[in-house]
Design a protein around this motif. Structure first.
Motif, PDB file in Angstrom:
ATOM      1  N   ALA A 116      53.613  12.002 138.943  1.00 42.67           N
ATOM      2  CA  ALA A 116      54.505  13.067 139.373  1.00 42.67           C
ATOM      3  C   ALA A 116      54.104  13.967 140.477  1.00 42.67           C
ATOM      4  CB  ALA A 116      56.191  12.665 139.107  1.00 42.67           C
ATOM      5  N   ALA A 117      54.121  14.735 139.024  1.00 47.26           N
ATOM      6  CA  ALA A 117      53.711  16.018 140.533  1.00 47.26           C
ATOM      7  C   ALA A 117      52.774  16.151 141.105  1.00 47.26           C
ATOM      8  CB  ALA A 117      52.998  17.136 139.254  1.00 47.26           C
ATOM      9  N   ALA A 118      51.354  15.555 141.335  1.00 48.60           N
ATOM     10  CA  ALA A 118      50.583  14.751 142.438  1.00 48.60           C
ATOM     11  C   ALA A 118      50.935  14.118 142.811  1.00 48.60           C
ATOM     12  CB  ALA A 118      49.214  14.283 140.962  1.00 48.60           C
ATOM     13  N   GLY A 119      52.009  13.275 143.486  1.00 50.33           N
ATOM     14  CA  GLY A 119      52.447  12.235 144.169  1.00 50.33           C
ATOM     15  C   GLY A 119      52.575  10.593 144.370  1.00 50.33           C
ATOM     16  N   VAL A 120      51.839  10.431 142.588  1.00 54.91           N
ATOM     17  CA  VAL A 120      51.889   9.235 142.863  1.00 54.91           C
ATOM     18  C   VAL A 120      53.165   8.878 142.659  1.00 54.91           C
ATOM     19  CG1 VAL A 120      50.984   7.188 141.198  1.00 54.91           C
ATOM     20  CG2 VAL A 120      49.579   9.531 141.606  1.00 54.91           C
ATOM     21  N   PRO A 121      53.679   7.919 142.567  1.00 52.29           N
ATOM     22  CA  PRO A 121      54.952   7.485 143.017  1.00 52.29           C
ATOM     23  C   PRO A 121      55.089   6.400 141.165  1.00 52.29           C
ATOM     24  CG  PRO A 121      54.146   5.309 143.886  1.00 52.29           C
ATOM     25  CD  PRO A 121      53.184   6.840 144.304  1.00 52.29           C
ATOM     26  N   VAL A 122      56.314   7.005 140.922  1.00 55.14           N
ATOM     27  CA  VAL A 122      57.045   6.604 139.419  1.00 55.14           C
ATOM     28  C   VAL A 122      58.275   5.493 139.342  1.00 55.14           C
ATOM     29  CG1 VAL A 122      55.584   8.470 138.057  1.00 55.14           C
ATOM     30  CG2 VAL A 122      57.793   9.022 138.639  1.00 55.14           C
TER      31      VAL A 122
ATOM     32  N   GLU B 154      45.243  -2.851 153.506  1.00 55.62           N
ATOM     33  CA  GLU B 154      45.411  -1.664 153.714  1.00 55.62           C
ATOM     34  C   GLU B 154      45.603  -1.090 152.618  1.00 55.62           C
ATOM     35  OE1 GLU B 154      49.018   0.242 155.774  1.00 55.62           O
ATOM     36  OE2 GLU B 154      48.243  -1.753 156.998  1.00 55.62           O
ATOM     37  N   GLN B 155      47.006  -2.018 151.498  1.00 56.33           N
ATOM     38  CA  GLN B 155      47.511  -1.612 150.952  1.00 56.33           C
ATOM     39  C   GLN B 155      46.583  -1.163 149.423  1.00 56.33           C
ATOM     40  OE1 GLN B 155      49.907  -5.990 150.480  1.00 56.33           O
ATOM     41  NE2 GLN B 155      51.467  -4.756 151.085  1.00 56.33           N
ATOM     42  N   ARG B 156      45.886  -2.210 149.300  1.00 56.98           N
ATOM     43  CA  ARG B 156      44.607  -2.023 148.370  1.00 56.98           C
ATOM     44  C   ARG B 156      44.252  -0.362 148.336  1.00 56.98           C
ATOM     45  NH1 ARG B 156      41.286  -5.624 149.004  1.00 56.98           N
ATOM     46  NH2 ARG B 156      42.114  -6.832 147.689  1.00 56.98           N
ATOM     47  N   ALA B 157      43.959   0.217 149.764  1.00 52.85           N
ATOM     48  CA  ALA B 157      43.481   1.731 149.346  1.00 52.85           C
ATOM     49  C   ALA B 157      44.830   2.212 149.527  1.00 52.85           C
ATOM     50  CB  ALA B 157      42.958   1.858 151.273  1.00 52.85           C
ATOM     51  N   THR B 158      45.434   2.259 149.826  1.00 51.40           N
ATOM     52  CA  THR B 158      46.706   3.124 149.495  1.00 51.40           C
ATOM     53  C   THR B 158      46.810   3.453 147.521  1.00 51.40           C
ATOM     54  OG1 THR B 158      48.867   1.866 151.617  1.00 51.40           O
ATOM     55  CG2 THR B 158      49.185   2.983 149.591  1.00 51.40           C
ATOM     56  N   MET B 159      46.739   2.286 147.197  1.00 50.34           N
ATOM     57  CA  MET B 159      47.143   2.090 145.237  1.00 50.34           C
ATOM     58  C   MET B 159      45.625   2.858 144.857  1.00 50.34           C
ATOM     59  SD  MET B 159      47.793  -1.203 143.005  1.00 50.34           S
ATOM     60  CE  MET B 159      49.587  -1.627 144.308  1.00 50.34           C
ATOM     61  N   GLY B 160      44.528   2.271 145.963  1.00 43.58           N
ATOM     62  CA  GLY B 160      42.990   2.841 145.275  1.00 43.58           C
ATOM     63  C   GLY B 160      43.419   4.737 145.483  1.00 43.58           C
ATOM     64  N   GLU B 161      44.397   5.451 146.480  1.00 44.40           N
ATOM     65  CA  GLU B 161      44.649   6.684 147.132  1.00 44.40           C
ATOM     66  C   GLU B 161      45.009   7.349 145.720  1.00 44.40           C
ATOM     67  OE1 GLU B 161      45.095   6.607 150.679  1.00 44.40           O
ATOM     68  OE2 GLU B 161      43.784   6.459 151.710  1.00 44.40           O
ATOM     69  N   ALA B 162      46.085   6.087 145.415  1.00 43.19           N
ATOM     70  CA  ALA B 162      46.825   6.505 144.096  1.00 43.19           C
ATOM     71  C   ALA B 162      46.343   6.983 143.262  1.00 43.19           C
ATOM     72  CB  ALA B 162      48.289   6.164 143.799  1.00 43.19           C
TER      73      ALA B 162
ATOM     74  N   GLY C 169      34.771  10.556 134.069  1.00 40.67           N
ATOM     75  CA  GLY C 169      34.400   8.698 132.975  1.00 40.67           C
ATOM     76  C   GLY C 169      34.796   8.120 133.884  1.00 40.67           C
ATOM     77  N   ALA C 170      35.127   6.688 133.368  1.00 41.12           N
ATOM     78  CA  ALA C 170      36.009   5.719 133.588  1.00 41.12           C
ATOM     79  C   ALA C 170      37.048   5.073 133.197  1.00 41.12           C
ATOM     80  CB  ALA C 170      34.950   4.512 133.148  1.00 41.12           C
ATOM     81  N   GLY C 171      37.780   5.408 133.996  1.00 34.96           N
ATOM     82  CA  GLY C 171      38.970   5.161 133.427  1.00 34.96           C
ATOM     83  C   GLY C 171      39.908   3.655 134.050  1.00 34.96           C
ATOM     84  N   THR C 172      41.254   3.443 133.909  1.00 34.51           N
ATOM     85  CA  THR C 172      41.956   2.466 134.500  1.00 34.51           C
ATOM     86  C   THR C 172      43.620   3.128 134.445  1.00 34.51           C
ATOM     87  OG1 THR C 172      40.833   0.918 133.489  1.00 34.51           O
ATOM     88  CG2 THR C 172      43.588   0.417 134.995  1.00 34.51           C
ATOM     89  N   VAL C 173      44.499   2.945 135.592  1.00 35.16           N
ATOM     90  CA  VAL C 173      45.649   2.959 135.855  1.00 35.16           C
ATOM     91  C   VAL C 173      46.198   2.300 136.453  1.00 35.16           C
ATOM     92  CG1 VAL C 173      46.446   4.331 137.313  1.00 35.16           C
ATOM     93  CG2 VAL C 173      44.926   5.692 137.328  1.00 35.16           C
ATOM     94  N   GLU C 174      47.465   1.752 136.108  1.00 31.11           N
ATOM     95  CA  GLU C 174      48.299   0.902 135.658  1.00 31.11           C
ATOM     96  C   GLU C 174      49.596   0.774 136.201  1.00 31.11           C
ATOM     97  OE1 GLU C 174      48.577  -0.537 131.605  1.00 31.11           O
ATOM     98  OE2 GLU C 174      46.627  -1.735 131.377  1.00 31.11           O
ATOM     99  N   PHE C 175      49.495   0.001 137.301  1.00 30.10           N
ATOM    100  CA  PHE C 175      51.313   0.305 138.560  1.00 30.10           C
ATOM    101  C   PHE C 175      51.467  -1.175 138.565  1.00 30.10           C
ATOM    102  CE2 PHE C 175      47.871   2.472 140.711  1.00 30.10           C
ATOM    103  CZ  PHE C 175      48.556   3.751 140.964  1.00 30.10           C
ATOM    104  N   ILE C 176      53.095  -1.246 138.492  1.00 31.21           N
ATOM    105  CA  ILE C 176      54.140  -2.079 138.306  1.00 31.21           C
ATOM    106  C   ILE C 176      54.164  -2.351 139.870  1.00 31.21           C
ATOM    107  CG2 ILE C 176      56.132  -2.710 137.857  1.00 31.21           C
ATOM    108  CD1 ILE C 176      54.356  -3.358 135.309  1.00 31.21           C
TER     109      ILE C 176
ATOM    110  N   SER D 107      54.519   1.736 141.656  1.00 35.14           N
ATOM    111  CA  SER D 107      54.714   2.819 140.474  1.00 35.14           C
ATOM    112  C   SER D 107      54.180   2.874 139.471  1.00 35.14           C
ATOM    113  CB  SER D 107      55.934   2.802 139.962  1.00 35.14           C
ATOM    114  OG  SER D 107      57.683   2.411 141.134  1.00 35.14           O
ATOM    115  N   PHE D 108      53.861   4.161 139.699  1.00 36.90           N
ATOM    116  CA  PHE D 108      53.215   4.610 137.739  1.00 36.90           C
ATOM    117  C   PHE D 108      53.633   3.800 136.496  1.00 36.90           C
ATOM    118  CE2 PHE D 108      51.491   7.166 134.113  1.00 36.90           C
ATOM    119  CZ  PHE D 108      50.175   7.363 134.172  1.00 36.90           C
ATOM    120  N   LEU D 109      52.457   3.435 136.360  1.00 33.83           N
ATOM    121  CA  LEU D 109      53.005   2.775 134.787  1.00 33.83           C
ATOM    122  C   LEU D 109      52.199   2.980 133.501  1.00 33.83           C
ATOM    123  CD1 LEU D 109      54.437   0.249 133.094  1.00 33.83           C
ATOM    124  CD2 LEU D 109      51.760  -0.796 132.970  1.00 33.83           C
ATOM    125  N   GLU D 110      50.942   3.465 133.788  1.00 36.38           N
ATOM    126  CA  GLU D 110      49.962   4.300 132.520  1.00 36.38           C
ATOM    127  C   GLU D 110      48.939   4.449 132.935  1.00 36.38           C
ATOM    128  OE1 GLU D 110      50.805   2.414 128.661  1.00 36.38           O
ATOM    129  OE2 GLU D 110      49.275   0.075 129.385  1.00 36.38           O
TER     130      GLU D 110
END
Length: 730
Positions: free
Chosen positions: A139-145, A268-276, A288-295, A307-310
């Protein structure tokens, strides 16, 4: 076995050659399909592999596939795994997923021992491993939660404060443990009346599962879509994403089907979510390799919100769909494991975000040892026969092999089937064909269920949500076993009687007699079904028969029915059938006047069950003695209680002579780390206890017999046995 992905290029041109890694030995701190998946990359790049195994896995595929293997007591024994790596001359440890892959202490232990941990820094694992801390960090980095509130570690909110915070957030809410994942401890709360009780239950489960009862409470999204983004980061400050995966098809918060790209997102949405996702990775110093999960959800106006999930600080189970669709500099086919190894070795990422594109569509289905048509009850048993799909655009990542055994010791996921197509419709068609040719005999799997799920109109249309399976399930499987399968099983048994001609024709037990052959009755029963009598009569040469399926509950008869015309018991004409087995006995081909079908077949000597499989479905049938139908004590049969799944008996809280009421727990069976209480179907007296604690039982094994009281309208004899499932997270 594990099959190599079918790609346009077998060498991942995005990752360079293996020369930069040098003469490296890698210990794979995992088992099953992910261990084999990692070893496949090690083998292709010329690196040496070391495996670890427990006693249960001494002869498992991953143990045999490694260049060297070391025994450990447990896969969670970090000290033993580090010692095995040093003994095997390894310089790197790849943790796969699960087990120790997201354990910061293990990552530090590797570093302290002079080993390279193929994963992110321990600090990043800690930052993202705690859901509350992770949410604050991104959230401090501007990712929606999502809106919500949290507890402090060791300081559960009092009931009045919990109710006040929930009212301020607004119902419905989702309670989940801060320290864990996988759906454990999660509760959906729709009203304040249920909040206090559900929170207490979630704390208990979180403490038992993760050793931490701290809760995170968030606003519940009503029709959520689970979308995750694959990220890569190196130690040189480069962070990029490889697009998203749609993981909305879940049961009990466990993923079942994944695909890439998501049918929901625009470019466009893919790019926005990818940037987040990239921002989330940067926020914790990820490498390394990791995965950011969103709802994600789409509003009435069609606007997408997410929104960020984990963040999962490891390789995901579903990473193959990303490998299948991502192209770098126009060439499809990255190898995420190789990229993990290179980044861990200190190399920079060999491409930039601008060089990444996506080609076609990929779908992954998870093959689980479970009975989807009986509430997803866990399954198990010997792998008597295994046939996996292959061909263009088809990949199988598997952790099992014929001759092995599926037990409750480990996760029920056996394999993953991945298909690629030029578009989503093509990938789904190819998946249906692949699942139709996947057959495992000896253990019930969800393969047929997956075929039905992928034909669901909402799935075909891409209208997905995480509650689809629970709220709008696919059609149930047809009730009972198809007649043609009973007929095939009966003629397969009849073929057992065929032998080479001898001088004494009466010595051949095939029903031959003067004036023509007799009918041979086969009394067959599938688990949970009434026995069905199938009559078979030789019709000329060996393999040619007349077959009559009498239906469930039929009496076997005397074998003196008319040779021609309609069968007395059924009023139907017998069907002419040709049957033959393959030379190795693994396939049975049955031809009727209008159809030819080939089954994979196998016998289980431990249970005397015969298995047949075709088109993604599998059936197990047991031949009951004819005398089983002639028992005079029908009431006793009504009280026979059988195991709903293969497993281990934990407890038998009843004894012979004890009076019980319907619903009383008779036996507790454990399977796949879950306990199942098998209840009395009727009021009555326990007359037989066939098992004891510690016994291993196959599915449908007799556990206890209850002599029912006299049948009444309130308690009719023959009420089916039920089982209550309670997940015991260990």
């Amino acid at each position: 076995m594990t099959t190599t992905p079918n790609r346009t290029s077998t060498e991942p041109g995005t990752a360079g050659t293996a020369d930069g890694l040098g003469p490296t030995t890698v210990l794979v701190a995992n088992r099953g399909e992910i261990a084999l998946r990692v070893m496949r990359t090690l083998r292709r790049t010329g690196l040496r592999s070391v495996a670890v195994y427990t006693d249960a896995d001494a002869a498992s595929p991953h143990t045999l596939a490694a260049d060297e293997a070391y025994r450990v007591e447990r896969y969670l024994d970090a000290d033993a795994i580090v010692a095995a790596a040093l003994a095997g001359g390894a310089t790197m440890i790849h943790p796969g997923y699960g087990f120790l892959s997201e354990n910061a202490d293990f990552a530090r232990a590797c570093t302290d021992a002079g080993l390279v941990f193929v994963g992110p820094p321990a600090a990043a694992i800690e930052a993202m491993g705690d859901k509350i801390r992770a949410k604050d960090t991104v959230a401090a980095a501007g990712v929606p939660v999502l809106g919500g509130f949290t507890e402090k570690p060791g300081q559960p909110l009092p009931d009045d404060e919990l109710l006040r915070a929930a009212a301020e957030t607004g119902y419905p809410l989702l309670i989940k443990p801060s320290a864990g994942g996988g759906g454990k401890g999660m509760r959906a709360v729709h009203s304040p009346e249920a909040l206090v009780t559900d929170a207490a239950s979630a704390r208990r489960e979180a403490l038992a599962s993760f050793g931490d009862a701290t809760l995170l409470v968030e606003k519940l999204v009503q029709r959520p879509r689970h979308i995750e983004v694959q990220v890569l980061a190196d130690a040189h400050g480069n962070v990029l994403h490889l697009g998203e995966r749609e993981c909305s098809l879940q049961r009990r918060h466990q993923k079942v089907v994944e695909e890439a790209p998501s049918p929901l997102l625009s470019e466009e949405q893919r790019a926005t979510m990818g940037e987040a996702a990239v921002a989330a990775a940067r926020s914790c110093g990820y490498v390394g390799a990791g995965t950011v999960e969103f709802i994600a959800e789409t509003g009435a106006d069609g606007e997408l919100s997410f929104s960020f999930l984990e963040m999962n600080t490891r390789l995901q189970v579903e990473h193959p769909v990303t490998e299948e669709v991502v192209a770098v500099r126009g060439e499809r086919g990255v190898d995420l494991v190789e990229l993990q190894l290179r980044v861990a070795a200190g190399e920079p990422l060999p491409f930039t975000q601008d060089e990444v594109s996506w080609v076609g569509h990929a779908v992954e289905t998870r093959i689980y040892a479970e009975d989807a048509d009986r509430g997803f009850l866990p399954s198990g048993g010997p792998i008597l026969a295994l046939r996996e799909p292959s061909g263009p655009g088809v990949r199988v990542d598997s952790g099992v092999a014929e001759g092995g055994k599926v037990t409750s010791d480990f996760d029920p996921m056996l394999a993953k089937v991945i298909t690629w197509g030029a578009d989503r419709a093509g990938a789904l068609r190819r998946m249906d064909a692949a699942l139709a040719s996947y057959t495992l005999l000896g253990c019930v799997t969800n393969t047929a269920y997956l075929r039905r799920l992928l034909l669901h109109p909402r799935v075909v249309a891409g209208d997905l949500s995480t509650d689809l399976i629970a709220q709008d399930p696919p059609p149930a499987a047809p009730e009972g076993v198809p007649e043609e399968v009973y007929a095939a099983a009966a003629v397969d048994h009849q073929l057992d009687l065929e032998g080479p001609p001898g001088p004494d024709r009466f010595a051949v037990p095939d029903g031959w007699r003067m004036g023509g052959p007799a009918w041979t009755p086969w009394r067959l029963r599938a688990p949970g079904q009434e026995a069905t009598v199938v009559r078979v009569r030789r019709d000329g040469a060996a393999g040619r028969y007349l077959v009559s399926v009498d239906g469930p509950g039929s009496e076997p008869g005397s074998g003196t029915e008319p040779v021609t015309g309609e069968h007395e018991a059924t009023g139907r004409k017998p069907v002419r059938v040709n049957a033959r087995r393959s030379a190795d006995g693994t396939r049975l081909t049955v031809t009727t006047p209008d159809r030819t079908r080939t089954y994979l077949r196998a016998d289980d000597p431990a249970t005397a069950h015969r298995w047949l499989g075709a088109e993604g479905s599998a059936w197990t049938l047991h031949e009951e003695p004819v005398t089983a139908a002639l028992r005079e004590d029908d009431a006793a049969a009504d009280g026979t209680v059988r195991s709903p799944m293969p497993g281990t008996v934990l407890d038998v809280p009843v004894r012979v002579g004890q009076e019980v009421t319907a619903g009383t727990t008779l036996v507790v069976v454990e399977a796949m780390k879950m306990e199942h209480s098998v209840a009395a179907p009727v009021d009555g007296t326990v007359t037989t206890v066939a098992v004891r604690p510690g016994s291993s039982v196959p599915m449908d094994a007799v556990l206890v017999t209850v002599e029912p009281l006299t049948a009444s309208a309130e308690n009719p004899a023959g009420t089916p046995s039920t089982s209550t499932t309670e997940e015991q997270q260990r």
